[in-house]
Design a protein around this motif. Sequence first.
Motif, PDB file in Angstrom:
ATOM      1  N   ASP A 297       9.707  15.875  -2.547  1.00  0.00           N
ATOM      2  CA  ASP A 297      10.968  16.620  -2.708  1.00  0.00           C
ATOM      3  C   ASP A 297      10.773  18.130  -2.695  1.00  0.00           C
ATOM      4  O   ASP A 297      11.738  18.880  -2.748  1.00  0.00           O
ATOM      5  CB  ASP A 297      11.748  16.169  -3.956  1.00  0.00           C
ATOM      6  CG  ASP A 297      10.882  15.649  -5.076  1.00  0.00           C
ATOM      7  OD1 ASP A 297       9.642  15.652  -4.930  1.00  0.00           O
ATOM      8  OD2 ASP A 297      11.417  15.248  -6.111  1.00  0.00           O
ATOM      9  N   GLY A 298       9.523  18.581  -2.592  1.00  0.00           N
ATOM     10  CA  GLY A 298       9.288  20.021  -2.518  1.00  0.00           C
ATOM     11  C   GLY A 298       8.706  20.437  -1.171  1.00  0.00           C
ATOM     12  O   GLY A 298       8.230  21.554  -1.013  1.00  0.00           O
ATOM     13  N   ALA A 299       8.744  19.542  -0.172  1.00  0.00           N
ATOM     14  CA  ALA A 299       8.114  19.817   1.129  1.00  0.00           C
ATOM     15  C   ALA A 299       8.866  20.895   1.919  1.00  0.00           C
ATOM     16  O   ALA A 299      10.069  21.082   1.750  1.00  0.00           O
ATOM     17  CB  ALA A 299       8.035  18.531   1.949  1.00  0.00           C
ATOM     18  N   SER A 300       8.124  21.596   2.791  1.00  0.00           N
ATOM     19  CA  SER A 300       8.716  22.616   3.673  1.00  0.00           C
ATOM     20  C   SER A 300       9.535  21.915   4.766  1.00  0.00           C
ATOM     21  O   SER A 300       9.404  20.706   4.964  1.00  0.00           O
ATOM     22  CB  SER A 300       7.585  23.407   4.330  1.00  0.00           C
ATOM     23  OG  SER A 300       6.886  22.564   5.231  1.00  0.00           O
ATOM     24  N   PRO A 301      10.354  22.670   5.509  1.00  0.00           N
ATOM     25  CA  PRO A 301      11.103  22.046   6.621  1.00  0.00           C
ATOM     26  C   PRO A 301      10.159  21.340   7.610  1.00  0.00           C
ATOM     27  O   PRO A 301      10.436  20.232   8.062  1.00  0.00           O
ATOM     28  CB  PRO A 301      11.814  23.229   7.276  1.00  0.00           C
ATOM     29  CG  PRO A 301      11.948  24.256   6.190  1.00  0.00           C
ATOM     30  CD  PRO A 301      10.753  24.086   5.293  1.00  0.00           C
ATOM     31  N   LYS A 302       9.028  21.961   7.914  1.00  0.00           N
ATOM     32  CA  LYS A 302       8.068  21.341   8.830  1.00  0.00           C
ATOM     33  C   LYS A 302       7.494  20.064   8.210  1.00  0.00           C
ATOM     34  O   LYS A 302       7.313  19.047   8.882  1.00  0.00           O
ATOM     35  CB  LYS A 302       6.939  22.340   9.139  1.00  0.00           C
ATOM     36  CG  LYS A 302       6.099  21.917  10.301  1.00  0.00           C
ATOM     37  CD  LYS A 302       5.171  22.986  10.820  1.00  0.00           C
ATOM     38  CE  LYS A 302       4.357  22.357  11.938  1.00  0.00           C
ATOM     39  NZ  LYS A 302       3.427  23.257  12.566  1.00  0.00           N
ATOM     40  N   GLY A 303       7.221  20.140   6.922  1.00  0.00           N
ATOM     41  CA  GLY A 303       6.716  18.973   6.195  1.00  0.00           C
ATOM     42  C   GLY A 303       7.746  17.853   6.185  1.00  0.00           C
ATOM     43  O   GLY A 303       7.411  16.685   6.408  1.00  0.00           O
ATOM     44  N   LYS A 304       8.997  18.204   5.973  1.00  0.00           N
ATOM     45  CA  LYS A 304      10.062  17.183   5.927  1.00  0.00           C
ATOM     46  C   LYS A 304      10.256  16.514   7.282  1.00  0.00           C
ATOM     47  O   LYS A 304      10.473  15.306   7.371  1.00  0.00           O
ATOM     48  CB  LYS A 304      11.381  17.821   5.462  1.00  0.00           C
ATOM     49  CG  LYS A 304      11.350  18.154   3.969  1.00  0.00           C
ATOM     50  CD  LYS A 304      12.756  18.271   3.392  1.00  0.00           C
ATOM     51  CE  LYS A 304      12.691  18.327   1.870  1.00  0.00           C
ATOM     52  NZ  LYS A 304      13.063  19.633   1.314  1.00  0.00           N
ATOM     53  N   ALA A 305      10.155  17.316   8.353  1.00  0.00           N
ATOM     54  CA  ALA A 305      10.306  16.753   9.701  1.00  0.00           C
ATOM     55  C   ALA A 305       9.176  15.753   9.977  1.00  0.00           C
ATOM     56  O   ALA A 305       9.395  14.680  10.542  1.00  0.00           O
ATOM     57  CB  ALA A 305      10.291  17.873  10.737  1.00  0.00           C
ATOM     58  N   PHE A 306       7.959  16.112   9.545  1.00  0.00           N
ATOM     59  CA  PHE A 306       6.832  15.192   9.729  1.00  0.00           C
ATOM     60  C   PHE A 306       7.051  13.911   8.928  1.00  0.00           C
ATOM     61  O   PHE A 306       6.822  12.801   9.424  1.00  0.00           O
ATOM     62  CB  PHE A 306       5.519  15.855   9.317  1.00  0.00           C
ATOM     63  CG  PHE A 306       4.374  14.876   9.273  1.00  0.00           C
ATOM     64  CD1 PHE A 306       3.806  14.390  10.433  1.00  0.00           C
ATOM     65  CD2 PHE A 306       3.885  14.409   8.055  1.00  0.00           C
ATOM     66  CE1 PHE A 306       2.776  13.457  10.395  1.00  0.00           C
ATOM     67  CE2 PHE A 306       2.854  13.486   8.000  1.00  0.00           C
ATOM     68  CZ  PHE A 306       2.300  13.009   9.179  1.00  0.00           C
ATOM     69  N   MET A 307       7.501  14.068   7.687  1.00  0.00           N
ATOM     70  CA  MET A 307       7.727  12.884   6.853  1.00  0.00           C
ATOM     71  C   MET A 307       8.733  11.938   7.490  1.00  0.00           C
ATOM     72  O   MET A 307       8.558  10.717   7.470  1.00  0.00           O
ATOM     73  CB  MET A 307       8.231  13.318   5.466  1.00  0.00           C
ATOM     74  CG  MET A 307       7.151  13.942   4.602  1.00  0.00           C
ATOM     75  SD  MET A 307       7.847  14.835   3.202  1.00  0.00           S
ATOM     76  CE  MET A 307       8.630  13.492   2.344  1.00  0.00           C
ATOM     77  N   ALA A 308       9.779  12.515   8.086  1.00  0.00           N
ATOM     78  CA  ALA A 308      10.806  11.685   8.726  1.00  0.00           C
ATOM     79  C   ALA A 308      10.229  10.967   9.949  1.00  0.00           C
ATOM     80  O   ALA A 308      10.481   9.779  10.169  1.00  0.00           O
ATOM     81  CB  ALA A 308      11.994  12.548   9.123  1.00  0.00           C
ATOM     82  N   ALA A 309       9.423  11.692  10.726  1.00  0.00           N
ATOM     83  CA  ALA A 309       8.830  11.087  11.927  1.00  0.00           C
ATOM     84  C   ALA A 309       7.858   9.971  11.532  1.00  0.00           C
ATOM     85  O   ALA A 309       7.816   8.905  12.150  1.00  0.00           O
ATOM     86  CB  ALA A 309       8.106  12.163  12.742  1.00  0.00           C
ATOM     87  N   PHE A 310       7.085  10.218  10.489  1.00  0.00           N
ATOM     88  CA  PHE A 310       6.118   9.213  10.009  1.00  0.00           C
ATOM     89  C   PHE A 310       6.875   7.965   9.560  1.00  0.00           C
ATOM     90  O   PHE A 310       6.505   6.840   9.880  1.00  0.00           O
ATOM     91  CB  PHE A 310       5.308   9.820   8.847  1.00  0.00           C
ATOM     92  CG  PHE A 310       4.164   8.978   8.359  1.00  0.00           C
ATOM     93  CD1 PHE A 310       2.858   9.274   8.738  1.00  0.00           C
ATOM     94  CD2 PHE A 310       4.371   7.911   7.484  1.00  0.00           C
ATOM     95  CE1 PHE A 310       1.781   8.512   8.259  1.00  0.00           C
ATOM     96  CE2 PHE A 310       3.314   7.147   7.009  1.00  0.00           C
ATOM     97  CZ  PHE A 310       2.014   7.452   7.401  1.00  0.00           C
ATOM     98  N   LYS A 311       7.942   8.197   8.825  1.00  0.00           N
ATOM     99  CA  LYS A 311       8.713   7.062   8.306  1.00  0.00           C
ATOM    100  C   LYS A 311       9.329   6.250   9.444  1.00  0.00           C
ATOM    101  O   LYS A 311       9.341   5.025   9.414  1.00  0.00           O
ATOM    102  CB  LYS A 311       9.799   7.548   7.353  1.00  0.00           C
ATOM    103  CG  LYS A 311      10.540   6.393   6.745  1.00  0.00           C
ATOM    104  CD  LYS A 311      11.209   6.701   5.451  1.00  0.00           C
ATOM    105  CE  LYS A 311      11.689   5.379   4.863  1.00  0.00           C
ATOM    106  NZ  LYS A 311      12.760   5.553   3.912  1.00  0.00           N
ATOM    107  N   GLN A 312       9.789   6.951  10.474  1.00  0.00           N
ATOM    108  CA  GLN A 312      10.371   6.205  11.599  1.00  0.00           C
ATOM    109  C   GLN A 312       9.325   5.399  12.334  1.00  0.00           C
ATOM    110  O   GLN A 312       9.594   4.323  12.820  1.00  0.00           O
ATOM    111  CB  GLN A 312      11.056   7.172  12.550  1.00  0.00           C
ATOM    112  CG  GLN A 312      12.486   7.349  12.100  1.00  0.00           C
ATOM    113  CD  GLN A 312      13.409   7.733  13.213  1.00  0.00           C
ATOM    114  OE1 GLN A 312      13.210   8.767  13.820  1.00  0.00           O
ATOM    115  NE2 GLN A 312      14.408   6.930  13.464  1.00  0.00           N
ATOM    116  N   LYS A 313       8.132   5.936  12.382  1.00  0.00           N
ATOM    117  CA  LYS A 313       7.080   5.249  13.127  1.00  0.00           C
ATOM    118  C   LYS A 313       6.466   4.099  12.327  1.00  0.00           C
ATOM    119  O   LYS A 313       6.180   3.041  12.875  1.00  0.00           O
ATOM    120  CB  LYS A 313       5.996   6.258  13.484  1.00  0.00           C
ATOM    121  CG  LYS A 313       4.901   5.656  14.327  1.00  0.00           C
ATOM    122  CD  LYS A 313       4.107   6.745  15.021  1.00  0.00           C
ATOM    123  CE  LYS A 313       3.004   6.123  15.828  1.00  0.00           C
ATOM    124  NZ  LYS A 313       2.784   6.792  17.080  1.00  0.00           N
TER     125      LYS A 313
END
Length: 394
Positions: A297-313
């Motif tokens: 919940d404290g991730a940067s925008p770049k970090g959040k985008a990666f988290m979303a991509a990881f979750k989708q994959k």
Amino acid sequence: MTLVGRRWFCIAGAALLASFSACKKPGGGAAPGGSGSVTTNESSGLIVGHYASLTGNTAHFGQDTDKAVRMAVDDANASGGVLGKPVKLTTLDDRGDTAEAASAVTRLIDVEHVNALIGEVASSLSLAGGRIAQRRGIPMISPSSTNPKVTQVGDYIFRVCFIDPFQGKVMATFARNTLKLDEVAILKDVKNDYSIGLADTFKASFTALGGKIALEQSYSAGDTDFSAQVTAIKATKAQALYVPGYYSEVGAIARTARRLGLKVPLLGGDGWDAPELFSIGGDALNGSYYSNHFAPDGASPKGKAFMAAFKQKYGTEPTGLGMLGYDAAALLFDAVKRAGKLDGAAIRDALAQTKGFEGVAGTITMDKDRNPEKAAAILKIVDGKAKYEATVGP
Ligand code: PHE
């Protein structure tokens, strides 16, 4: 040792995520397929070796890291590869074992002819693998080993995370100044370089702040009975118990503490970072705190985008391991591009010159000891979940 082939988990809709190629086809440089296949160096493209605990007691460490490293390779290959050629990745399972880690690294260098190595998570294993990489002149980046000794192995060894003198101080300062604790007990894993080192730095910082270590107790990785240690700690005035270990034992330690009536909060470090911590520890961990490389919940925008991509994959969110695994691989590709060639010394020089590299888990500038200075997050466990509490700058 198992040679791991590529696994593709494509989820419809992932293409919406422009970066992190959540659903791209394997590039021409796919890692070799099934068990026993071997990479040769006929290709003049970059060959990366990853050694990781894909199985064993700390399988979460290796699995989460490898998933992220694969995403970084896919992303690089989707945008033309590195130095105009696709990147190849070979991952070897070291089962979380020191001897296996050493033989995995030897094999990656001698048989797979890798140009650079990623690994390990566990400091004891990075020390074993790093000594071989250093001797052979193959640059190695540990994504998440925090013991200072790892990069002291030599000038070919790098990391993309903070180190334990900082991490120990962060929790000691939090315990003393925020939680206002006077006495803390320590329970450390004496078979684990990370645990021993982090216990020492916590102790030094906590006592320097006027706190007292009520008692120090130990266990060995793989132990299942912690009742003697917990009983001894219960007899002291400790207001918290610092357990700088891996999730595999920490969950059981927490349960033992609650069962034997030791109700004080547990404090820990990045080694707690796995969903299994909560499945093993359950309610026993509520009210505990640990330091980590990032907080979801404290991730940067770049970090959040990666988290979303990881979750989708992959269907689950990455832990800090995945974040740092991606950064280790992405930094390597960046350094090889800057080096302009695959020569080990040239890649090492480029890595050493890293300045302001923007990763998904923070910005990386290598200091003269090949360690970046990065912030740490403190998380609190509430209702069986880690909640972001604070960030502490370097
Ligand atoms: N920092 C730990 C070590 O050095 C490994 C680790 C990193 C574990 C991040 C979990 C999360 O051994």
